[in-house]
Design an enzyme around this catalytic site. Structure first.
Site, mmCIF file in Angstrom:
data_model
loop_
_atom_site.group_PDB
_atom_site.id
_atom_site.type_symbol
_atom_site.label_atom_id
_atom_site.label_comp_id
_atom_site.label_asym_id
_atom_site.label_seq_id
_atom_site.Cartn_x
_atom_site.Cartn_y
_atom_site.Cartn_z
ATOM 1 N N LYS A 14 0.775 -1.312 -0.001
ATOM 2 C CA LYS A 14 -0.077 -0.042 -0.029
ATOM 3 C C LYS A 14 1.002 1.251 0.086
ATOM 4 O O LYS A 14 0.730 2.308 -0.683
ATOM 5 C CB LYS A 14 -1.046 0.022 1.307
ATOM 6 C CG LYS A 14 -2.126 -1.043 1.375
ATOM 7 C CD LYS A 14 -2.759 -0.775 2.552
ATOM 8 C CE LYS A 14 -2.251 -1.052 3.866
ATOM 9 N NZ LYS A 14 -1.715 -2.183 4.392
ATOM 10 N N ARG A 89 -8.658 1.318 9.615
ATOM 11 C CA ARG A 89 -8.745 -0.182 9.940
ATOM 12 C C ARG A 89 -9.554 -0.804 10.868
ATOM 13 O O ARG A 89 -9.209 -1.902 11.021
ATOM 14 C CB ARG A 89 -7.025 -0.090 10.582
ATOM 15 C CG ARG A 89 -5.918 -0.491 9.755
ATOM 16 C CD ARG A 89 -4.998 -0.221 10.753
ATOM 17 N NE ARG A 89 -3.715 -1.065 10.311
ATOM 18 C CZ ARG A 89 -2.701 -0.725 9.611
ATOM 19 N NH1 ARG A 89 -2.565 0.512 9.109
ATOM 20 N NH2 ARG A 89 -1.655 -1.452 9.348
ATOM 21 N N ARG A 128 11.619 -7.054 4.675
ATOM 22 C CA ARG A 128 11.686 -5.339 4.936
ATOM 23 C C ARG A 128 12.406 -5.228 6.319
ATOM 24 O O ARG A 128 13.141 -4.319 6.465
ATOM 25 C CB ARG A 128 10.248 -5.002 4.907
ATOM 26 C CG ARG A 128 10.201 -3.407 5.281
ATOM 27 C CD ARG A 128 8.787 -2.885 5.079
ATOM 28 N NE ARG A 128 7.727 -3.042 6.142
ATOM 29 C CZ ARG A 128 6.616 -2.999 5.885
ATOM 30 N NH1 ARG A 128 6.094 -2.434 4.983
ATOM 31 N NH2 ARG A 128 5.838 -3.046 7.163
ATOM 32 N N ARG A 134 12.666 -1.854 10.382
ATOM 33 C CA ARG A 134 11.403 -1.376 11.138
ATOM 34 C C ARG A 134 11.053 -2.266 12.459
ATOM 35 O O ARG A 134 11.146 -3.462 12.449
ATOM 36 C CB ARG A 134 10.213 -1.382 10.245
ATOM 37 C CG ARG A 134 9.770 -0.082 10.155
ATOM 38 C CD ARG A 134 8.683 -0.036 8.995
ATOM 39 N NE ARG A 134 7.215 -0.575 9.502
ATOM 40 C CZ ARG A 134 6.322 -0.876 9.065
ATOM 41 N NH1 ARG A 134 6.068 -0.090 7.895
ATOM 42 N NH2 ARG A 134 5.124 -1.109 9.704
ATOM 43 N N ARG A 145 -0.165 -8.418 13.649
ATOM 44 C CA ARG A 145 -0.437 -7.611 12.687
ATOM 45 C C ARG A 145 -1.528 -8.452 11.702
ATOM 46 O O ARG A 145 -2.405 -7.814 11.232
ATOM 47 C CB ARG A 145 0.647 -6.708 12.099
ATOM 48 C CG ARG A 145 1.159 -5.759 12.851
ATOM 49 C CD ARG A 145 2.360 -5.360 12.811
ATOM 50 N NE ARG A 145 2.715 -5.076 11.231
ATOM 51 C CZ ARG A 145 4.018 -5.131 10.750
ATOM 52 N NH1 ARG A 145 5.110 -5.660 11.100
ATOM 53 N NH2 ARG A 145 4.186 -4.741 9.228
HETATM 54 P P1 ADP Z 1 1.587 -2.461 8.217
HETATM 55 O O1 ADP Z 1 2.682 -2.730 7.115
HETATM 56 O O2 ADP Z 1 1.746 -3.292 9.166
HETATM 57 O O3 ADP Z 1 0.499 -1.923 7.505
HETATM 58 P P2 ADP Z 1 1.570 0.562 8.920
HETATM 59 O O4 ADP Z 1 2.875 1.279 8.651
HETATM 60 O O5 ADP Z 1 0.440 0.737 8.140
HETATM 61 O O6 ADP Z 1 2.120 -0.861 8.497
HETATM 62 O O7 ADP Z 1 1.186 0.679 10.397
HETATM 63 C C1 ADP Z 1 2.136 0.373 11.298
HETATM 64 C C2 ADP Z 1 1.655 0.361 12.836
HETATM 65 O O8 ADP Z 1 0.988 1.567 13.169
HETATM 66 C C3 ADP Z 1 0.296 -0.598 13.082
HETATM 67 O O9 ADP Z 1 0.788 -1.943 13.070
HETATM 68 C C4 ADP Z 1 -0.233 -0.010 14.032
HETATM 69 O O10 ADP Z 1 0.294 -0.049 15.341
HETATM 70 C C5 ADP Z 1 -0.070 1.605 13.807
HETATM 71 N N1 ADP Z 1 -1.521 1.922 12.927
HETATM 72 C C6 ADP Z 1 -1.430 2.255 11.647
HETATM 73 N N2 ADP Z 1 -2.516 2.772 11.169
HETATM 74 C C7 ADP Z 1 -3.233 2.733 12.233
HETATM 75 C C8 ADP Z 1 -4.777 3.020 12.150
HETATM 76 N N3 ADP Z 1 -5.471 3.378 11.148
HETATM 77 N N4 ADP Z 1 -5.505 2.693 13.264
HETATM 78 C C9 ADP Z 1 -4.577 2.120 14.587
HETATM 79 N N5 ADP Z 1 -3.271 1.942 14.403
HETATM 80 C C10 ADP Z 1 -2.706 2.134 13.214
#
Ligand code: ADP
Length: 190
Positions: A14, A89, A128, A134, A145
């Site tokens: 994404k 989410r 990654r 990360r 996740r």
């Molecule tokens: P991923 O590649 O796991 O989708 P993101 O960079 O989108 O990673 O998100 C990393 C972390 O940030 C998530 O695991 C969560 O803890 C937090 N996070 C991101 N977006 C949201 C959201 N919309 N609501 C709640 N927590 C979020």
């Protein structure tokens, strides 16, 4: 105001695709993951709070996340809309977004769903972890996740499907092919 919601499991691509779309669409990418990471790096109060959830692979509470997105969408560069990446989410976030868009006079034009099978996702996330380092790309958090995605985010596909907004895009293709497919899907929905 046009909003595109990129949806898909962690590791589906994404973020990569949203960044590429930014230029061609002239809409900013609004990534909640990036916003949280920015706050983490700058050691803000929001960052400190978010860290406790992110390190475990859990979701940051809805109220906190929604407030941050509201704030971000009030910026001048989002006057025409945005590409949402990683938000909403949960159903509560989707409801909050609907309310906000009503206030702002915006609409969701399409919800592209990046489809990638589980095995490939885990491989990508582990790779990654080595490249970007990360903190949340460890095997344990990856598992959490994935579970959080299945339980809380996947149901949103039904919600948006009922509104005729979901279009599946094969996320196993090359980066360029995925980008092309996304552009086609977005153009057709405009
Ligand atoms: P991923 O590649 O796991 O989708 P993101 O960079 O989108 O990673 O998100 C990393 C972390 O940030 C998530 O695991 C969560 O803890 C937090 N996070 C991101 N977006 C949201 C959201 N919309 N609501 C709640 N927590 C979020």
């Amino acid at each position: 105001m046009k909003f595109i919601i990129l949806i898909g499991p962690p590791g589906a691509g994404k973020g990569t695709q949203a960044k590429l779309l930014e230029q061609s669409l002239g809409l900013p990418q609004v990534s909640t993951g990036d916003l949280f990471r920015y706050n983490l790096k700058n050691e803000t109060e929001l960052g400190k709070l978010a860290r406790t959830y992110m390190d475990k692979g859990e979701l940051v509470p809805d109220a906190v996340t929604v407030a941050m997105v509201k704030d971000r969408l009030a910026s001048a560069d989002a006057a025409g809309g945005a590409i949402l990446d990683g938000f909403p989410r949960t159903q509560a976030q989707a409801d909050a977004l609907d309310q906000l868009l009503e206030q702002l006079g915006g609409r969701i034009t399409v919800v592209p769903n990046l489809v990638v099978d589980r095995e490939e996702l885990v491989q990508r996330l582990l790779a990654r972890a080595q490249i970007e380092g990360r903190a949340d790309d460890t095997e344990d958090t990856i598992r959490t996740r994935m579970r959080v995605y299945e339980e809380q985010t996947k149901p949103l596909l039904d919600y948006y499907q009922q509104r005729g907004l979901v279009v599946n895009v094969d996320g196993l293709q090359s980066r360029e092919a995925v980008q092309q497919a996304l552009r086609r899907v977005i153009e057709q929905a405009a």
